[in-house]
Scaffold this active site. Structure first.
Site, PDB file in Angstrom:
ATOM      1  N   TYR A  11      30.071  39.885  23.166  1.00  0.00           N
ATOM      2  CA  TYR A  11      29.483  41.212  23.313  1.00  0.00           C
ATOM      3  C   TYR A  11      28.633  41.547  22.082  1.00  0.00           C
ATOM      4  O   TYR A  11      29.166  41.721  20.988  1.00  0.00           O
ATOM      5  CB  TYR A  11      30.590  42.254  23.503  1.00  0.00           C
ATOM      6  N   ASP A  39      47.990  52.427  49.759  1.00  0.00           N
ATOM      7  CA  ASP A  39      47.454  51.090  49.566  1.00  0.00           C
ATOM      8  C   ASP A  39      46.049  51.106  50.158  1.00  0.00           C
ATOM      9  O   ASP A  39      45.884  51.296  51.368  1.00  0.00           O
ATOM     10  CB  ASP A  39      48.339  50.079  50.293  1.00  0.00           C
ATOM     11  N   VAL A  40      45.034  50.916  49.325  1.00  0.00           N
ATOM     12  CA  VAL A  40      43.661  51.017  49.817  1.00  0.00           C
ATOM     13  C   VAL A  40      43.337  49.925  50.823  1.00  0.00           C
ATOM     14  O   VAL A  40      42.369  50.043  51.591  1.00  0.00           O
ATOM     15  CB  VAL A  40      42.627  50.985  48.660  1.00  0.00           C
ATOM     16  N   TYR A  55      37.955  36.634  41.928  1.00  0.00           N
ATOM     17  CA  TYR A  55      37.576  37.921  41.361  1.00  0.00           C
ATOM     18  C   TYR A  55      36.059  38.065  41.322  1.00  0.00           C
ATOM     19  O   TYR A  55      35.510  39.086  41.744  1.00  0.00           O
ATOM     20  CB  TYR A  55      38.163  38.046  39.959  1.00  0.00           C
ATOM     21  N   VAL A 101      37.235  45.682  29.242  1.00  0.00           N
ATOM     22  CA  VAL A 101      37.702  46.970  28.738  1.00  0.00           C
ATOM     23  C   VAL A 101      39.075  46.773  28.104  1.00  0.00           C
ATOM     24  O   VAL A 101      39.956  46.115  28.677  1.00  0.00           O
ATOM     25  CB  VAL A 101      37.787  48.002  29.885  1.00  0.00           C
TER      26      VAL A 101
END
Length: 259
Positions: free
Chosen positions: A219, A66-67, A158, A191
């Site tokens: 885009y 877990d970072v 975010y 993405v």
């Protein structure tokens, strides 16, 4: 396209390497000659990525961490350096999404977004610096988002976390340059991965195709990105091709932020 061995003899560590972009990057780095520490919170996902690298003929080590935990990611970095013989490149790709505006986002969601996206990048980088400073051409690539550069509705936590990563990258670049370590940040647009499909459905009120159309219209290039396109950008920044680039904010967004 045949590999050009841009990372021949290097040791790379990729976090979030069990997911779409991380997996693409880990496989690409290995194909370009690096030994890769494949780090993910899910050991099964890390092992799947390593299995694909093995099939490609590369060398990789699966590690679960877990970072957001200093102990876990510190242990993983130490193990990677011990087993693979040092550390030259770090791709801080691990991250989580978030939904909600400041008016309705939960405190728990806010904390998780910062713990993984920002604190995780800090902890992974801090644990890696003793090894990177011993490398010739040490490099760190952080993963942000176009949400760091433009306002995106309903993604307050975010966007704030990814914006913090851009600021963190610039500070790291200045602080670590005397140690011979370059630090850059990739800001991808949307993405196309399986994880994005629920968001597209939500945007299209249950209609995936409509949600896709509503997203791609933003885009100029006329489509979403692919995991490999983001991985290629990370490869460039990590490699010696970018030896005079540090502190850069590298947008890979099909022209979305150019409008």
């Amino acid at each position: 396209m045949a590999p050009m061995n841009k990372l021949e003899g290097k040791v790379a560590l990729v976090t979030g390497a069990g997911g779409s972009i991380g997996r693409a990057a880990a496989r690409l780095f290995a194909a370009e000659g690096a030994s890769v520490a494949v780090v993910d919170i899910d050991m099964a996902a890390a092992e799947e990525t390593v299995g694909r690298i093995d099939q490609d003929g590369g060398n990789a080590l699966p590690l679960a961490a877990d970072v957001g935990s200093a102990d876990q990611i510190g242990s993983a970095v130490d193990q990677a350096a011990e087993v693979l013989g040092g550390l030259d490149l770090v791709y801080n790709n691990a991250g989580v999404g978030s939904r909600g505006s400041v008016a309705d986002a939960t405190e728990a969601d806010w904390d998780r977004c910062f713990d993984v996206n920002v604190k995780g990048t800090f902890l992974t980088s801090r644990a890696s610096i003793p090894y990177l400073r011993e490398s010739v051409g040490g490099s760190v690539v952080n993963q942000a988002s176009v949400a760091a550069l433009v306002g995106v509705a309903g993604m307050a936590a975010y966007g704030a976390a990814k914006g913090a990563l851009v600021a963190l990258t610039r500070s790291m670049a200045v602080d670590l340059a005397p140690l011979g370590i370059r630090v850059n940040v990739v800001c991808p647009g949307t993405v196309h991965t399986p994880l994005i499909e629920p968001l597209l459905r939500q945007r299209g009120k249950g209609d995936l195709e409509l949600g896709m159309k509503m997203t791609t219209v933003k885009y100029p290039i006329g489509r979403l990105g692919t995991p490999m396109e983001i991985a290629q950008a990370a490869l460039f920044l990590a490699s010696d091709d970018a030896s005079f680039i540090t502190g850069a904010v590298f947008t890979v967004d099909g022209g979305m932020t150019a409008q």
